[in-house]
Design a protein around this motif. Structure first.
Motif, PDB file in Angstrom:
ATOM      1  N   THR A 173     -18.420  24.695  46.514  1.00 40.35           N
ATOM      2  CA  THR A 173     -17.408  23.640  46.551  1.00 40.35           C
ATOM      3  C   THR A 173     -16.289  23.933  45.558  1.00 40.35           C
ATOM      4  O   THR A 173     -16.456  24.710  44.612  1.00 40.35           O
ATOM      5  CB  THR A 173     -18.016  22.265  46.201  1.00 40.35           C
ATOM      6  OG1 THR A 173     -18.414  22.270  44.825  1.00 40.35           O
ATOM      7  CG2 THR A 173     -19.199  21.930  47.100  1.00 40.35           C
ATOM      8  N   ARG A 174     -15.179  23.266  45.779  1.00 36.76           N
ATOM      9  CA  ARG A 174     -14.040  23.385  44.867  1.00 36.76           C
ATOM     10  C   ARG A 174     -14.429  22.875  43.494  1.00 36.76           C
ATOM     11  O   ARG A 174     -14.160  23.515  42.469  1.00 36.76           O
ATOM     12  CB  ARG A 174     -12.851  22.591  45.419  1.00 36.76           C
ATOM     13  CG  ARG A 174     -11.655  22.545  44.490  1.00 36.76           C
ATOM     14  CD  ARG A 174     -10.681  21.453  44.892  1.00 36.76           C
ATOM     15  NE  ARG A 174     -11.303  20.145  44.999  1.00 36.76           N
ATOM     16  CZ  ARG A 174     -11.534  19.333  43.968  1.00 36.76           C
ATOM     17  NH1 ARG A 174     -11.202  19.680  42.745  1.00 36.76           N
ATOM     18  NH2 ARG A 174     -12.110  18.167  44.154  1.00 36.76           N
ATOM     19  N   ALA A 175     -15.096  21.722  43.455  1.00 32.52           N
ATOM     20  CA  ALA A 175     -15.491  21.125  42.174  1.00 32.52           C
ATOM     21  C   ALA A 175     -16.428  22.050  41.395  1.00 32.52           C
ATOM     22  O   ALA A 175     -16.285  22.209  40.178  1.00 32.52           O
ATOM     23  CB  ALA A 175     -16.149  19.765  42.401  1.00 32.52           C
ATOM     24  N   ASP A 176     -17.375  22.672  42.087  1.00 28.86           N
ATOM     25  CA  ASP A 176     -18.296  23.589  41.412  1.00 28.86           C
ATOM     26  C   ASP A 176     -17.591  24.859  40.938  1.00 28.86           C
ATOM     27  O   ASP A 176     -17.934  25.411  39.900  1.00 28.86           O
ATOM     28  CB  ASP A 176     -19.464  23.948  42.325  1.00 28.86           C
ATOM     29  CG  ASP A 176     -20.433  22.797  42.524  1.00 28.86           C
ATOM     30  OD1 ASP A 176     -20.371  21.813  41.746  1.00 28.86           O
ATOM     31  OD2 ASP A 176     -21.247  22.866  43.467  1.00 28.86           O
ATOM     32  N   THR A 177     -16.605  25.304  41.689  1.00 29.34           N
ATOM     33  CA  THR A 177     -15.823  26.474  41.293  1.00 29.34           C
ATOM     34  C   THR A 177     -15.024  26.167  40.029  1.00 29.34           C
ATOM     35  O   THR A 177     -15.021  26.959  39.081  1.00 29.34           O
ATOM     36  CB  THR A 177     -14.892  26.927  42.437  1.00 29.34           C
ATOM     37  OG1 THR A 177     -15.689  27.235  43.581  1.00 29.34           O
ATOM     38  CG2 THR A 177     -14.068  28.125  42.046  1.00 29.34           C
ATOM     39  N   VAL A 178     -14.381  25.018  40.014  1.00 27.55           N
ATOM     40  CA  VAL A 178     -13.624  24.605  38.826  1.00 27.55           C
ATOM     41  C   VAL A 178     -14.563  24.459  37.630  1.00 27.55           C
ATOM     42  O   VAL A 178     -14.256  24.911  36.528  1.00 27.55           O
ATOM     43  CB  VAL A 178     -12.847  23.289  39.095  1.00 27.55           C
ATOM     44  CG1 VAL A 178     -12.257  22.724  37.808  1.00 27.55           C
ATOM     45  CG2 VAL A 178     -11.748  23.518  40.128  1.00 27.55           C
ATOM     46  N   ALA A 179     -15.734  23.872  37.847  1.00 23.65           N
ATOM     47  CA  ALA A 179     -16.701  23.688  36.752  1.00 23.65           C
ATOM     48  C   ALA A 179     -17.172  25.032  36.202  1.00 23.65           C
ATOM     49  O   ALA A 179     -17.274  25.201  34.979  1.00 23.65           O
ATOM     50  CB  ALA A 179     -17.891  22.858  37.240  1.00 23.65           C
TER      51      ALA A 179
END
Length: 79
Positions: free
Chosen positions: A19-25
């Motif tokens: 996910t985008r959120a996991d990539t950013v994290a």
């Protein structure tokens, strides 16, 4: 995909998750271990990723750049 630079795409490939959120994290978790120049690139890239929806992110294909050390690169020494 014109919204990301060559360097940003390579960085995203290093930290890409489902996910985008996991990539950013993942990218922001690594910030303390990065050199200053890469930190700045990662922070800027993370901000650009945050502007995408999860659906848009899922539809993007990020391919890392190949370098001259790929198995298909042949170096010929003429010396």
């Amino acid at each position: 995909m014109g919204q990301f630079t060559f360097e940003e795409i390579n960085l995203i490939c290093c930290y890409r998750r489902k996910t985008r959120a996991d990539t950013v994290a993942a990218m922001t978790a690594a910030l303390p271990y990065m050199e200053t120049e890469i930190q700045e690139l990662a922070e800027h890239t993370a901000e650009k990723l945050k502007q995408l929806t999860e659906e848009k992110f899922a539809g993007l294909v990020f391919l890392p750049a190949e370098d001259c050390y790929s198995p298909f690169f042949v170096y010929i020494n003429s010396a």
